[in-house]
Design a protein around this motif. Structure first.
Motif, mmCIF file in Angstrom:
data_model
loop_
_atom_site.group_PDB
_atom_site.id
_atom_site.type_symbol
_atom_site.label_atom_id
_atom_site.label_comp_id
_atom_site.label_asym_id
_atom_site.label_seq_id
_atom_site.Cartn_x
_atom_site.Cartn_y
_atom_site.Cartn_z
ATOM 1 N N VAL A 208 0.840 -1.200 0.000
ATOM 2 C CA VAL A 208 0.000 0.000 0.000
ATOM 3 C C VAL A 208 0.871 1.244 0.000
ATOM 4 C CG1 VAL A 208 -1.834 1.238 1.205
ATOM 5 C CG2 VAL A 208 -1.743 -1.255 1.313
ATOM 6 N N GLN A 209 0.507 2.208 -0.850
ATOM 7 C CA GLN A 209 1.141 3.518 -0.847
ATOM 8 C C GLN A 209 0.063 4.586 -0.982
ATOM 9 O OE1 GLN A 209 4.730 2.384 -3.744
ATOM 10 N NE2 GLN A 209 5.130 4.261 -2.631
ATOM 11 N N GLN A 210 0.127 5.599 -0.117
ATOM 12 C CA GLN A 210 -0.897 6.649 -0.105
ATOM 13 C C GLN A 210 -0.552 7.754 -1.081
ATOM 14 O OE1 GLN A 210 -1.728 8.301 3.738
ATOM 15 N NE2 GLN A 210 -3.536 9.425 3.047
ATOM 16 N N MET A 211 -1.557 8.192 -1.828
ATOM 17 C CA MET A 211 -1.369 9.298 -2.763
ATOM 18 C C MET A 211 -1.217 10.610 -1.999
ATOM 19 S SD MET A 211 -1.388 8.448 -5.999
ATOM 20 C CE MET A 211 -1.769 10.032 -6.722
ATOM 21 N N PRO A 212 -0.349 11.510 -2.462
ATOM 22 C CA PRO A 212 -0.256 12.840 -1.821
ATOM 23 C C PRO A 212 -1.602 13.551 -1.915
ATOM 24 C CG PRO A 212 1.586 12.452 -3.338
ATOM 25 C CD PRO A 212 0.610 11.340 -3.564
ATOM 26 N N GLN A 213 -1.949 14.234 -0.826
ATOM 27 C CA GLN A 213 -3.258 14.885 -0.752
ATOM 28 C C GLN A 213 -3.080 16.381 -0.538
ATOM 29 O OE1 GLN A 213 -5.836 12.987 -1.265
ATOM 30 N NE2 GLN A 213 -7.617 14.222 -0.785
ATOM 31 N N SER A 214 -3.908 17.157 -1.217
ATOM 32 C CA SER A 214 -3.857 18.603 -1.056
ATOM 33 C C SER A 214 -4.328 18.987 0.344
ATOM 34 C CB SER A 214 -4.734 19.287 -2.102
ATOM 35 O OG SER A 214 -4.856 20.668 -1.838
ATOM 36 N N SER A 215 -3.677 20.002 0.929
ATOM 37 C CA SER A 215 -4.080 20.463 2.259
ATOM 38 C C SER A 215 -5.366 21.292 2.198
ATOM 39 C CB SER A 215 -2.954 21.304 2.882
ATOM 40 O OG SER A 215 -2.647 22.412 2.052
ATOM 41 N N VAL A 232 -16.272 15.361 -1.872
ATOM 42 C CA VAL A 232 -14.836 15.609 -1.949
ATOM 43 C C VAL A 232 -14.118 14.271 -1.829
ATOM 44 C CG1 VAL A 232 -14.558 15.994 0.535
ATOM 45 C CG2 VAL A 232 -12.921 16.979 -1.046
ATOM 46 N N VAL A 233 -13.051 14.102 -2.620
ATOM 47 C CA VAL A 233 -12.204 12.917 -2.492
ATOM 48 C C VAL A 233 -11.362 13.104 -1.229
ATOM 49 C CG1 VAL A 233 -10.336 11.580 -3.504
ATOM 50 C CG2 VAL A 233 -12.165 12.466 -4.960
ATOM 51 N N TRP A 234 -11.608 12.242 -0.215
ATOM 52 C CA TRP A 234 -10.952 12.435 1.077
ATOM 53 C C TRP A 234 -9.529 11.864 1.090
ATOM 54 C CZ3 TRP A 234 -12.023 15.637 4.749
ATOM 55 C CH2 TRP A 234 -11.392 15.508 5.981
ATOM 56 N N CYS A 235 -9.347 10.670 0.546
ATOM 57 C CA CYS A 235 -8.010 10.078 0.482
ATOM 58 C C CYS A 235 -7.985 8.997 -0.594
ATOM 59 C CB CYS A 235 -7.577 9.498 1.833
ATOM 60 S SG CYS A 235 -8.732 8.297 2.532
ATOM 61 N N GLN A 236 -6.782 8.744 -1.117
ATOM 62 C CA GLN A 236 -6.599 7.741 -2.167
ATOM 63 C C GLN A 236 -5.331 6.934 -1.881
ATOM 64 O OE1 GLN A 236 -6.761 10.390 -5.694
ATOM 65 N NE2 GLN A 236 -8.570 9.240 -6.320
ATOM 66 N N TYR A 237 -5.388 5.648 -2.226
ATOM 67 C CA TYR A 237 -4.253 4.749 -2.032
ATOM 68 C C TYR A 237 -4.015 3.966 -3.320
ATOM 69 C CZ TYR A 237 -5.198 5.596 2.928
ATOM 70 O OH TYR A 237 -5.424 6.191 4.146
ATOM 71 N N VAL A 238 -2.762 3.659 -3.589
ATOM 72 C CA VAL A 238 -2.408 2.777 -4.699
ATOM 73 C C VAL A 238 -2.009 1.435 -4.105
ATOM 74 C CG1 VAL A 238 -0.898 2.394 -6.667
ATOM 75 C CG2 VAL A 238 -1.683 4.703 -6.140
ATOM 76 N N PHE A 582 2.625 -0.877 6.855
ATOM 77 C CA PHE A 582 1.598 0.057 7.286
ATOM 78 C C PHE A 582 2.171 1.296 7.957
ATOM 79 C CE2 PHE A 582 -1.086 1.446 10.857
ATOM 80 C CZ PHE A 582 -2.124 2.013 10.127
ATOM 81 N N ALA A 583 3.245 1.109 8.748
ATOM 82 C CA ALA A 583 3.765 2.211 9.561
ATOM 83 C C ALA A 583 4.251 3.370 8.719
ATOM 84 C CB ALA A 583 4.900 1.714 10.452
ATOM 85 N N ARG A 584 4.684 3.092 7.458
ATOM 86 C CA ARG A 584 5.182 4.163 6.584
ATOM 87 C C ARG A 584 4.126 5.245 6.395
ATOM 88 N NH1 ARG A 584 8.889 3.771 2.070
ATOM 89 N NH2 ARG A 584 8.880 1.518 2.349
ATOM 90 N N TYR A 585 2.837 4.843 6.370
ATOM 91 C CA TYR A 585 1.766 5.818 6.110
ATOM 92 C C TYR A 585 0.856 6.009 7.323
ATOM 93 C CZ TYR A 585 3.427 4.298 1.584
ATOM 94 O OH TYR A 585 4.226 3.962 0.527
ATOM 95 N N ALA A 586 1.229 5.425 8.453
ATOM 96 C CA ALA A 586 0.390 5.546 9.636
ATOM 97 C C ALA A 586 0.517 6.944 10.220
ATOM 98 C CB ALA A 586 0.797 4.511 10.683
ATOM 99 N N PRO A 587 -0.585 7.483 10.732
ATOM 100 C CA PRO A 587 -0.510 8.797 11.384
ATOM 101 C C PRO A 587 0.170 8.685 12.744
ATOM 102 C CG PRO A 587 -2.710 7.880 11.576
ATOM 103 C CD PRO A 587 -1.943 6.937 10.689
ATOM 104 N N GLY A 588 0.431 9.811 13.372
ATOM 105 C CA GLY A 588 1.041 9.810 14.685
ATOM 106 C C GLY A 588 2.510 10.183 14.622
ATOM 107 N N ASP A 589 3.213 9.864 15.709
ATOM 108 C CA ASP A 589 4.625 10.207 15.830
ATOM 109 C C ASP A 589 5.457 9.300 14.940
ATOM 110 O OD1 ASP A 589 7.039 11.111 16.569
ATOM 111 O OD2 ASP A 589 7.039 10.264 18.587
ATOM 112 N N ALA A 590 6.126 9.869 13.937
ATOM 113 C CA ALA A 590 6.914 9.080 12.991
ATOM 114 C C ALA A 590 8.053 8.368 13.687
ATOM 115 C CB ALA A 590 7.448 9.977 11.866
ATOM 116 N N ALA A 591 8.713 9.039 14.648
ATOM 117 C CA ALA A 591 9.847 8.428 15.342
ATOM 118 C C ALA A 591 9.403 7.203 16.137
ATOM 119 C CB ALA A 591 10.501 9.461 16.258
ATOM 120 N N SER A 592 8.248 7.301 16.816
ATOM 121 C CA SER A 592 7.744 6.158 17.592
ATOM 122 C C SER A 592 7.380 5.004 16.679
ATOM 123 C CB SER A 592 6.523 6.595 18.411
ATOM 124 O OG SER A 592 6.865 7.617 19.311
#
Length: 612
Positions: A208-215, A232-238, A582-592
């Motif tokens: 899974v890879q998440q598409m960049p999303q406009s802010s 509105v398209v909320w999110c997209q994944y390839v 999954f962790a590559r695109y997971a929200p939260g603290d990237a370092a953790s």
């Protein structure tokens, strides 16, 4: 006089610096609802204008316009001067009937020339529930909807399933392994959504890879099941399926916060800025999807692992070389598909060439069709002898899902003329034999007299036959036997490729995890996850002696089971792979997230090592 001349030159230069191409831009919504008013604006980036010609608004009713407004600014930032000015012509339009209508080009005479705007098409949806509630707001700006402030507010106390929901759609539901799929989550609403939170769960069998999303997400009016919604398209994944079968994308639950209008506005609301609105929580669940993944047909021996559409180009330099000089052969693969999993094609170089491992340069990015760009393989070879050599064409075999066949692309064939070296090479090999000299012995005819204490041997005393004499023969012989035994055992072990790979698996995994640890400290997120994935997949491939084309989670799990590895250890290893994806695109603290993935990989490899 010189001072005035200098000022005149600076002024002229400044005028040319400010000059830019004159354009006439149009701003209008792409979709509106019948019976609603909306605004159309034409903006020209200069104030030296005249003779504005309005476009043809056939299919619409002009309520008001044109109204004219102007704007200009002058800035000096860090010594750099900038100036801009514009004039805007605005119309308020009423859409009467459903259909698709075209507004022709407007024109204006600006800075001595006539410029035109681009024509625009506007889709008018039938009047229905939902969009008609915002007719008074839609004329306040160019376009019918551009933020959530223009979506109606709920005041009923509850939010029905037909007022707020999300859809999950896949670009295709029948694919081959490694064929890219675009997964889209889209929001439909008749109420004002203040916040929306949710994340994609771990998908078994997919990369899974998440598409960049406009802010700045822009809502648009859309007709869905006969009703008009703001969407509105909320999110997209390839997604790249890694195995065949019916793979399920589970339902995702989003937590929505909706602004609800109070029926009674209190005194405190008025003075405390409450505005008579309260927040209402709502859970939204998307439907689950099933993707039918077909296995790839029988793979050719030289299959590169590529799935998609590709083309290749190649180069070779230099083609006139000297023995021991380096020659570089480049193969560039360009296209759209699973670029990350493409293996370096095999090249049959002449036997007299010393061949190094190819260097790989990735120059691709994520698109809705998959990874698009180029992947370059750079082969460095060194001819050791003079002569004329041929480098045969390189075959690149990939699977094309559109034609459902394997296709073979071939590069050029190159001829390299290698001249015999003069005994040295400035680039790769240094020969210092010409600089060697014999050691000269001086004063050979007269020796210095030795001084100091002199030791004497007893007459008749000899080293022959002593213990030391015997050991001088026995010890080297024993060392020779030990070396012979160890060498034969090493040759025997190296002949067993599977055993040799298995012995080196843990060592290579530790080395890669050390590199991942450095990337973790440097907070280099993308390279960290790539290195951990290489450590996990490389370890299990070497440990189980599995070829690259058979390397997937199902085969790994089956092979570990056949080797009597405890199910807990096998599941722990598969979990480590899933966590890393999954962790590559997971929200939260990237370092953790990175630290957790690193520890999970260490534990998984350690557990497998206990059984194999």
């Amino acid at each position: 006089m010189k001072r005035y001349l200098t000022f005149l030159i600076v002024s002229i230069v400044s005028l040319f610096a400010f000059a830019e191409d004159v354009t006439l831009n149009v701003y209008a919504p792409s979709t509106v609802e019948a019976g609603n008013r909306f605004r159309v604006q034409f903006t020209v980036n200069t104030q030296n204008v005249s003779n504005f010609q309005a476009p043809d608004f056939s299919g619409f009713e002009v309520i008001y316009g044109p109204s004219t407004s102007s704007q200009s600014s002058y800035q000096i930032i860090n010594g750099h001067t900038s100036q801009s000015s514009s004039i805007t012509y605005s119309y308020v339009i009423l859409a009467n009937r459903a259909g698709t209508y075209k507004i022709s080009s407007a024109s204006v005479h600006a800075d001595g020339k006539t410029v035109k705007s681009n024509p625009v098409s506007i889709k008018v949806l039938p009047s229905g529930q939902g969009g008609s509630q915002r007719s008074s707001q839609s004329s306040s700006s160019a376009g019918s909807v551009n933020d959530r402030q223009q979506v109606s507010r709920s005041n009923s106390g509850t939010i029905g399933a037909d007022q707020l929901f999300m859809t999950a759609t896949a670009s295709r539901t029948k694919v081959y392994e490694q064929e890219a799929i675009l997964l889209t989550y889209k929001l439909y609403t008749l109420v004002q959504v203040q916040d929306l939170d949710g994340k994609l769960p771990s998908l078994d069998g997919f990369q899974v890879q998440q598409m960049p999303q406009s802010s700045n997400l822009q809502m648009e009016l859309e007709s869905y099941n006969g009703r008009n919604y703001y969407s509105v398209v909320w999110c997209q994944y390839v997604l790249f399926p890694q195995k065949s079968g019916n793979l399920v994308i589970p339902s995702v639950t989003f937590d929505a916060t909706v602004l609800q209008q109070k029926k009674i506005v209190t005194f405190d609301d008025f003075f405390n800025g409450g505005g008579g609105y309260t927040e209402l929580k709502k859970k939204i669940s998307t439907p689950k999807l099933t993707i039918h993944v077909s296995p790839l047909p029988a793979k050719p021996d030289n299959f590169s692992g590529a799935v998609g559409e590709f083309s290749i180009s190649s180069s070779c330099s230099p083609q006139e070389a000297v023995a021991n000089d380096a020659v570089t052969v480049r193969l560039s693969v360009k296209g759209v598909g699973n670029m990350k999993l493409i293996n370096a094609p095999k090249v049959d170089f002449p036997k007299d060439f010393e061949v190094y491992d190819p260097k790989v340069n990735d120059k691709f990015s994520l698109t809705k069709s998959g990874l698009s760009g180029t992947k370059e393989f750079e082969y460095l070879v060194v001819p050791r002898h003079g002569g004329q050599y041929k480098i045969p064409s390189i075959s690149f075999v990939y699977f094309d899902p559109s034609s459902k066949t394997y296709k073979t692309l071939k590069s050029e064939e190159y001829t390299i003329n290698v001249k015999k070296g003069s005994g040295s090479s400035s680039r790769t090999v240094n020969d210092y034999s010409s600089q060697q000299q014999d050691v000269k012995e001086l004063d050979q005819d007269i020796r210095y007299i030795k001084i100091g204490d002199v030791e004497y041997d007893k007459y008749g005393e000899s080293f022959f036959g002593t213990t030391g004499y015997i050991l001088c023969y026995v010890v080297p012989f024993l060392l020779f036997l030990v070396a012979l035994f160890l060498g034969r055992r090493e040759l025997k072990e190296n002949a067993n490729i599977a055993k040799s790979r298995g012995k080196k698996a843990n060592k290579m995994a530790i080395k890669r995890l050390k590199n991942a640890s450095k990337l973790l400290k440097a907070q280099n997120q993308n390279e960290f996850y790539d290195e951990v994935m290489r450590a996990l997949w490389g370890y299990i491939a070497d440990k189980l002696n599995m070829p690259q084309e058979n390397l997937n989670k199902d085969n790994v799990l089956s092979e570990l089971t056949s080797r009597n590895v405890a199910p807990e250890a096998s599941e722990l290893f598969i979990k480590a792979l899933n966590d890393c994806e999954f962790a590559r695109y997971a929200p939260g603290d990237a370092a953790s997230n990175m630290q957790a993935v690193y520890e999970s990989a260490e534990v998984a490899i350690s557990k497998i090592e206990d059984y194999l």
